[in-house]
Scaffold this motif. Structure first.
Motif, PDB file in Angstrom:
ATOM      1  N   PRO A 260      80.782 -22.950  43.928  1.00 10.66           N
ATOM      2  CA  PRO A 260      79.603 -23.253  43.106  1.00 10.66           C
ATOM      3  C   PRO A 260      78.474 -23.859  43.933  1.00 10.66           C
ATOM      4  O   PRO A 260      78.692 -24.334  45.061  1.00 10.66           O
ATOM      5  CB  PRO A 260      80.145 -24.255  42.076  1.00 10.66           C
TER       6      PRO A 260
ATOM      7  N   SER B 114      94.102 -18.440  38.434  1.00  6.02           N
ATOM      8  CA  SER B 114      92.967 -17.564  38.734  1.00  6.02           C
ATOM      9  C   SER B 114      92.088 -17.297  37.523  1.00  6.02           C
ATOM     10  O   SER B 114      90.991 -16.756  37.667  1.00  6.02           O
ATOM     11  CB  SER B 114      93.470 -16.240  39.314  1.00  6.02           C
ATOM     12  N   ARG B 115      92.516 -17.682  36.333  1.00  7.44           N
ATOM     13  CA  ARG B 115      91.711 -17.476  35.126  1.00  7.44           C
ATOM     14  C   ARG B 115      90.713 -18.597  34.888  1.00  7.44           C
ATOM     15  O   ARG B 115      89.882 -18.516  33.983  1.00  7.44           O
ATOM     16  CB  ARG B 115      92.623 -17.352  33.903  1.00  7.44           C
ATOM     17  N   LEU B 116      90.780 -19.662  35.680  1.00  5.42           N
ATOM     18  CA  LEU B 116      89.879 -20.794  35.499  1.00  5.42           C
ATOM     19  C   LEU B 116      88.437 -20.384  35.772  1.00  5.42           C
ATOM     20  O   LEU B 116      88.165 -19.435  36.516  1.00  5.42           O
ATOM     21  CB  LEU B 116      90.267 -21.934  36.435  1.00  5.42           C
ATOM     22  N   GLY B 117      87.500 -21.118  35.183  1.00  9.12           N
ATOM     23  CA  GLY B 117      86.089 -20.883  35.457  1.00  9.12           C
ATOM     24  C   GLY B 117      85.752 -21.210  36.903  1.00  9.12           C
ATOM     25  O   GLY B 117      86.529 -21.863  37.615  1.00  9.12           O
ATOM     26  N   LYS B 118      84.575 -20.782  37.341  1.00  2.00           N
ATOM     27  CA  LYS B 118      84.167 -20.911  38.737  1.00  2.00           C
ATOM     28  C   LYS B 118      84.263 -22.351  39.246  1.00  2.00           C
ATOM     29  O   LYS B 118      84.883 -22.623  40.275  1.00  2.00           O
ATOM     30  CB  LYS B 118      82.748 -20.378  38.890  1.00  2.00           C
ATOM     31  N   ALA B 119      83.665 -23.283  38.506  1.00  2.00           N
ATOM     32  CA  ALA B 119      83.633 -24.675  38.953  1.00  2.00           C
ATOM     33  C   ALA B 119      85.019 -25.303  38.952  1.00  2.00           C
ATOM     34  O   ALA B 119      85.413 -25.986  39.900  1.00  2.00           O
ATOM     35  CB  ALA B 119      82.678 -25.482  38.075  1.00  2.00           C
ATOM     36  N   GLU B 120      85.790 -25.062  37.889  1.00  2.09           N
ATOM     37  CA  GLU B 120      87.110 -25.671  37.771  1.00  2.09           C
ATOM     38  C   GLU B 120      88.078 -25.089  38.799  1.00  2.09           C
ATOM     39  O   GLU B 120      88.898 -25.820  39.375  1.00  2.09           O
ATOM     40  CB  GLU B 120      87.660 -25.461  36.355  1.00  2.09           C
ATOM     41  N   ARG B 121      87.973 -23.802  39.056  1.00  2.76           N
ATOM     42  CA  ARG B 121      88.880 -23.188  40.028  1.00  2.76           C
ATOM     43  C   ARG B 121      88.592 -23.716  41.429  1.00  2.76           C
ATOM     44  O   ARG B 121      89.511 -24.000  42.204  1.00  2.76           O
ATOM     45  CB  ARG B 121      88.752 -21.670  39.993  1.00  2.76           C
TER      46      ARG B 121
END
Length: 627
Positions: free
Chosen positions: A130, A228-235
């Motif tokens: 991010p 791998s399904r997490l959102g961009k920031a959380e992943r």
């Protein structure tokens, strides 16, 4: 003017940014550049601005100008080379030294096995970064020093000692029946987490969701999830935590196979033969082989109901050992006798607990014949007819046309004879035979909640079975599943059935819809999962795991010329080219595992040569799950 190439991880800044002084010590960085075309991928020198000197470290991902575009690169080293005609590093992406040297070494080993360019593998390892994130340094956590309670009855004395004290172990672990789901896995994680970091790689998301809940109950704050399904920031936040905090236990899915680990760690791959472990994007690696390429002091555990073909080969070579699990569960087996001979088995098992009925496919009447002349029911377009639900008229698989007044085109009979019953039809028949029982249907489109207060019958398609223990297991459609025209049909069926068998409680009932003398029936009766016999046949047939497959796509004329040259080399078995669409074609190349690296190098050289000459490039994949 050529538009600048936009970064996948950060926006392009305006070119022409001025820098002050040059870094005083080792001012030149060797950078592996991420280019639009793989044949240009190479190391190039860039000078380091003094203001970035503390951040441009080996393993840093940097922003650079390449040609007339802004792209990204990976710093591999710094040196004192001459600065003449060099461009500056424009900035840093992520945190300094983000990709550690052991990860780079691991990625190069994977590249050597599967081909392609290194940046494709880096992209599999790195999540999207991010614009803003916390770059605070983290403290490396210490492993817990106390001994936690272990169910030592599961293991023999020698294995238990090795599991609690040694590094560099390589085990195939098969869960026996009569135990709670994944109990052996949890006990192994407990032991190995006392010696070093533990990485656990799940196969599919359904398995991941179930196990993450169970593992959180057992390991709490020691567990870090990487989904791998997490959102961009959380992943990225999870990626940063895993790679900088060095947590005790990491649980992820396929992309976590490259995760940075400390020395003397342990990696568990669950159900390595599952298709979910295979990356479909170039260069097409899989979790099992990525794990096998880790350093020698990393302990490897392949946890599944039965060994995959590849793991069985390594067991037979004594490179991997089978871990013996102690279990004396008693199972009552029933082998096929007649069409409905499993109904009495269901009734017996229902008295002790839930019953699972495993079927080949969802649907109602997937294929039917004329009840009089036994000819296949088909549409005028040539497609097979099916019946979607009870009381509905037949319809065509291909054109979907309803046949409201269907009659056999051969004899005129209007009564169908179903030869391929789907999930809905089986559930209907069972509910009619046992009207007092609750029958639930499980499929990719239907996942009902369980009623824990009473015993129920679950009718499920493969891979959708509820993750609980069963008092009864009915394995239907054996011949149909075993004889599917697929390279891994036998392996897939064996994995599924042994997995379900491991969920049967002590004293449970199992019905097998294969003859008593069938090899799979015999393995189930003996509770000995092995692929050694199958591998002997596969070796004679020059199939995986003894031969590697490379699937090559490209223009048919180019493929023909390439195939003609390749056939001159006795190391390779070439099939094709086969037409795919228009002028495109496909080539299948087989090579003995001992010469697999030779073919990888050939494919890399051919693609580079095509790119230099401006010709259309071949697209290739090694060791796909299915051809």
């Amino acid at each position: 003017m050529v538009a600048p190439l936009k970064l996948t991880r950060q926006k392009v800044v305006a070119k022409g940014k001025s820098f002050g002084e040059i870094a005083g010590e080792n001012p030149v960085a060797k950078v592996l550049v991420h280019t639009p075309v793989s044949y240009l991928e190479d190391m190039y020198d860039y000078w380091i601005p003094k203001e970035l000197s503390d951040q441009v470290l080996p393993g840093s991902v940097v922003k650079i100008e390449f040609g007339k575009s802004i792209t990204e690169g990976l710093v591999l080293e710094r040196n004192n080379q001459e600065l003449k005609n060099l461009k500056p590093i424009e900035g840093i992406i992520g945190w300094p030294g983000m990709i550690e040297s052991n990860v780079i070494d691991h990625l190069r080993k994977v590249q050597a096995r599967f081909g392609g360019d290194l940046w494709s593998l880096i992209n599999s390892y790195l999540p999207a970064i991010p614009k803003k994130f916390s770059s605070d340094s983290a403290t490396i956590s210490n492993l817990v020093d106390h001994r936690i309670e272990i169910n030592s009855n599961l293991f023999n004395k020698d294995d238990l000692s090795r599991l609690q004290n040694e590094h560099g172990l390589r085990y195939s672990v098969n869960q026996p029946g009569g135990l709670p789901l994944f109990e052996t896995l949890f006990e192994l994680i407990k032991m190995r987490s006392q010696l070093g970091q533990v990485l656990v790689i799940a196969s599919d998301f359904r398995e991941f969701d179930y196990l993450s809940t169970q593992m959180m109950k057992r390991f709490g704050g020691d567990l870090n999830l990487y989904d791998s399904r997490l959102g961009k920031a959380e992943r990225f936040k999870q990626f940063q935590k895993i790679n900088r905090d060095k947590p005790k236990i990491i649980f992820g899915n396929r992309s976590s196979a490259f995760t940075t680990l400390q020395e003397k760690s342990s990696v568990f791959v669950i159900n390595d033969g599952d298709q979910s472990h295979y990356e479909i994007r170039s260069p097409g690696w899989n979790s099992r082989d990525v794990t096998l390429l880790r350093s020698a002091n990393t302990s490897l555990f392949f946890y599944s109901a039965t060994p995959s073909f590849e793991i069985q080969r390594l067991i037979d070579l004594n490179w991997i050992k089978k871990l013996q699990i102690n279990s004396k569960a008693d199972t009552n087996f029933f082998v096929t006798e007649g069409q409905d001979s499993y109904i009495p088995v269901i009734k017996k098992a229902l008295q002790k607990g839930n019953v699972l009925v495993s079927v080949a496919a969802k649907g109602y009447a997937n294929i039917f014949l004329c009840s009089k002349c036994r000819n296949l029911a088909s549409c005028k377009c040539g497609g097979k007819l099916r019946i979607l639900s009870s009381g509905s008229s037949p319809s065509c698989y291909l054109c979907n046309e309803d046949q409201k007044n269907w009659r056999c085109t051969f004899c005129g009979e209007s009564k169908p004879y179903v030869i391929s019953k789907g999930l809905d039809r089986k559930a209907e028949e069972i509910a009619r035979a046992i009207p007092s029982a609750t029958v639930l249907k499980f499929s990719a489109d239907n996942d009902p909640k369980l009623d824990n207060g009473k015993n129920q019958i679950f009718v499920s398609s493969r891979g959708c079975e509820p993750l609980v223990n069963y008092a009864g297991l009915i394995l239907l459609d054996g011949e149909r599943l075993f004889n599917q025209p697929a390279l891994r049909a036998e392996e897939s069926l064996k994995q599924n059935w042994f997995d379900l068998l491991s969920r049967v409680i002590d004293g449970g009932y199992v019905y097998i819809s294969l003859l008593n003398n069938h090899p799979l029936t015999q393995q189930l009766l003996l509770k000995k999962a092995s692929n050694s016999t199958s591998n002997n046949l596969r070796k004679e047939s020059k199939l995986p795991p003894f031969y590697r497959f490379c699937e090559v796509f490209g223009e048919r004329s180019s493929l023909s010329a390439f195939a003609e040259n390749l056939r001159k080399d006795e190391r390779f078995i070439v099939s094709g080219p086969m037409a795919t669409k228009e002028e495109k074609g496909k080539l299948i190349i087989r090579v003995d595992v001992d010469h697999g690296r030779d073919l990888v190098e050939i494919m890399q050289d051919v693609v580079k040569m095509q790119a230099v000459k401006g010709k259309p490039l071949f697209d290739y994949r090694f060791d796909k799950y299915e051809l």
